[in-house]
Design an enzyme around this catalytic site. Structure first.
Site, PDB file in Angstrom:
ATOM      1  CD  GLU A 149      64.623 -29.945   6.714  1.00 27.17           C
ATOM      2  OE1 GLU A 149      65.495 -29.191   7.173  1.00 27.17           O
ATOM      3  OE2 GLU A 149      63.503 -30.082   7.254  1.00 27.17           O
ATOM      4  CG  HIS A 169      60.828 -25.859   6.890  1.00 26.78           C
ATOM      5  ND1 HIS A 169      61.532 -26.295   7.989  1.00 26.78           N
ATOM      6  CD2 HIS A 169      60.215 -24.709   7.277  1.00 26.78           C
ATOM      7  CE1 HIS A 169      61.348 -25.456   8.991  1.00 26.78           C
ATOM      8  NE2 HIS A 169      60.555 -24.484   8.588  1.00 26.78           N
ATOM      9  CG  HIS A 205      63.769 -23.841  14.632  1.00 25.52           C
ATOM     10  ND1 HIS A 205      64.369 -22.696  14.157  1.00 25.52           N
ATOM     11  CD2 HIS A 205      63.376 -24.526  13.520  1.00 25.52           C
ATOM     12  CE1 HIS A 205      64.356 -22.692  12.835  1.00 25.52           C
ATOM     13  NE2 HIS A 205      63.739 -23.781  12.434  1.00 25.52           N
ATOM     14  CG  HIS A 237      50.643 -28.823  26.291  1.00 25.05           C
ATOM     15  ND1 HIS A 237      51.081 -27.531  26.111  1.00 25.05           N
ATOM     16  CD2 HIS A 237      49.862 -29.098  25.205  1.00 25.05           C
ATOM     17  CE1 HIS A 237      50.608 -27.044  24.978  1.00 25.05           C
ATOM     18  NE2 HIS A 237      49.859 -27.973  24.411  1.00 25.05           N
ATOM     19  CG  HIS A 245      46.710 -27.977  18.760  1.00 27.77           C
ATOM     20  ND1 HIS A 245      45.711 -27.370  19.485  1.00 27.77           N
ATOM     21  CD2 HIS A 245      47.667 -28.307  19.667  1.00 27.77           C
ATOM     22  CE1 HIS A 245      46.036 -27.333  20.757  1.00 27.77           C
ATOM     23  NE2 HIS A 245      47.231 -27.878  20.904  1.00 27.77           N
TER      24      HIS A 245
END
Length: 358
Positions: free
Chosen positions: A86, A89, A151, A262, A320
């Protein structure tokens, strides 16, 4: 000798600054893509709440030891690996923010020159600040799916703005003024863009609600073409704020509806991209971009199917996401070049007229 070189110094400084702006804006495209992928990696290894606070981690700028973490947040035991994921990031995202500020500072002296993309600079700063707020809300609202999805979309918006800024700077460096005509977008371009944004939002919604393997098998879902689904719950956008959404809160039928949505979105997007390529394939300058867009979509579709069949392995899920980033960049590049062909046509006509006069 020194006096003779003085008149050229302002031009040299201008050229050097412009070259630096071009490099930094291109670096911004690459760094934004890296930040997006690290963000997805953070989610996939369940490290989104690796630090229970923001912007620090257990009240510190680096991950503390277990004793200090327990003293700060006894309700959230430290998992060092997740905390460091985290924080990595956050560090890279902070570097991206500094890059945006540097571009704004370097471009301030050029903002009054015709054709300089100052508005793109300012828009980039506004969006990156909003992204910082979404990053904070992601933690404080405990991975609320609405915020997580926004986000992701915000990160992709930053990516496009960096690319658009870089392309605009290249145009400015070539001396193409703002008065040169450019083609307006047609409804078909608008349809492709809208469907891509919706599909990206659906992808974020799938991820934030942990619906990636809600459908087993392909092309059917759980052995059926149209399984039991709860659409109203799956796309209920006013979910309660407060619960911990790690691993999701929705029941199976709601997650199945999200996953199927999706898949339907992927089909519609593919049709729109094929229609776009077919419509403008006659323009030779557009073929590489349109062809690349269709090929990238095919690869992305294959990666999505493979993720379902292989139960969402980490490396494949990251690929992906990289495919989604590629689609965004290619559609933005295709859009730019389609609009700019009008500029090339005008320049060609001017050259022809000059030749006739000669």
């Amino acid at each position: 000798m020194q006096g003779a070189s003085m008149p050229n110094s302002p031009a040299q400084a201008h050229t050097s600054r412009l070259r630096l702006l071009l490099i930094l804006s291109l670096l911004g495209v690459v760094l934004t893509a890296v930040v997006i992928l690290i963000g997805v990696w953070t989610r996939l290894v369940d490290a989104g709440l690796g630090c229970p606070d923001w912007p620090g981690c257990y009240g510190r700028l680096v991950v503390p030891d277990a004793e200090r973490a327990m003293a700060h947040s006894p309700h959230a035991p430290l998992e060092s690996f997740k905390a460091w994921v985290e924080m990595i990031h956050r560090y890279v995202a902070s570097a991206l923010g500094l890059l945006v500020i540097s571009l704004l500072a370097l471009g301030a002296g050029l903002r009054r020159r015709p054709g300089y993309p100052w508005r793109a600079n300012v828009a980039l700063l506004a969006v990156i600040l909003l992204q910082g707020a979404f990053g904070a809300f992601t933690v404080t609202l405990k991975l609320w799916p609405q915020v997580v999805t926004l986000h992701l979309l915000g990160g992709l918006t930053v990516l496009v703005l960096f690319l658009w800024l870089h392309l605009s700077l290249r145009r400015f460096a070539k001396g193409d003024g703002p008065g040169v005509p450019r083609r307006r977008l047609t409804p078909l371009w608008g349809l492709a863009m809208t469907l891509l944004v919706l599909q990206l939002a659906l992808g974020g919604w799938v991820s934030s609600n942990y619906a990636g393997i809600a459908c087993q098998g392909f092309p059917t879902c759980n052995g059926q073409w149209w399984p039991e689904m709860d659409w109203s719950e799956g796309f209920h956008l006013t979910q309660t704020v407060g619960p911990n959404y790690l691993h999701g809160q929705l029941h199976a039928d709601a997650r199945t509806a999200i996953h199927q949505g999706h898949r339907i979105g992927a089909l519609l997007l593919g049709l729109a991209l094929v229609m776009l390529a077919a419509r403008y394939w006659g323009e030779a300058r557009m073929r590489p971009w349109l062809g690349g867009l269709v090929v990238a979509y095919g690869i992305q579709l294959g990666l999505g199917i493979a993720n379902v069949l292989m139960w969402l392995p980490l490396w494949l899920a990251l690929l992906h996401t990289a495919g989604a980033v590629s689609l965004v960049l290619l559609l933005a590049l295709a859009t730019w070049h389609w609009r700019e062909t009008a500029v090339e046509a005008v320049s060609s006509k001017r050259r022809d007229k000059e030749w006739v006069h000669v």
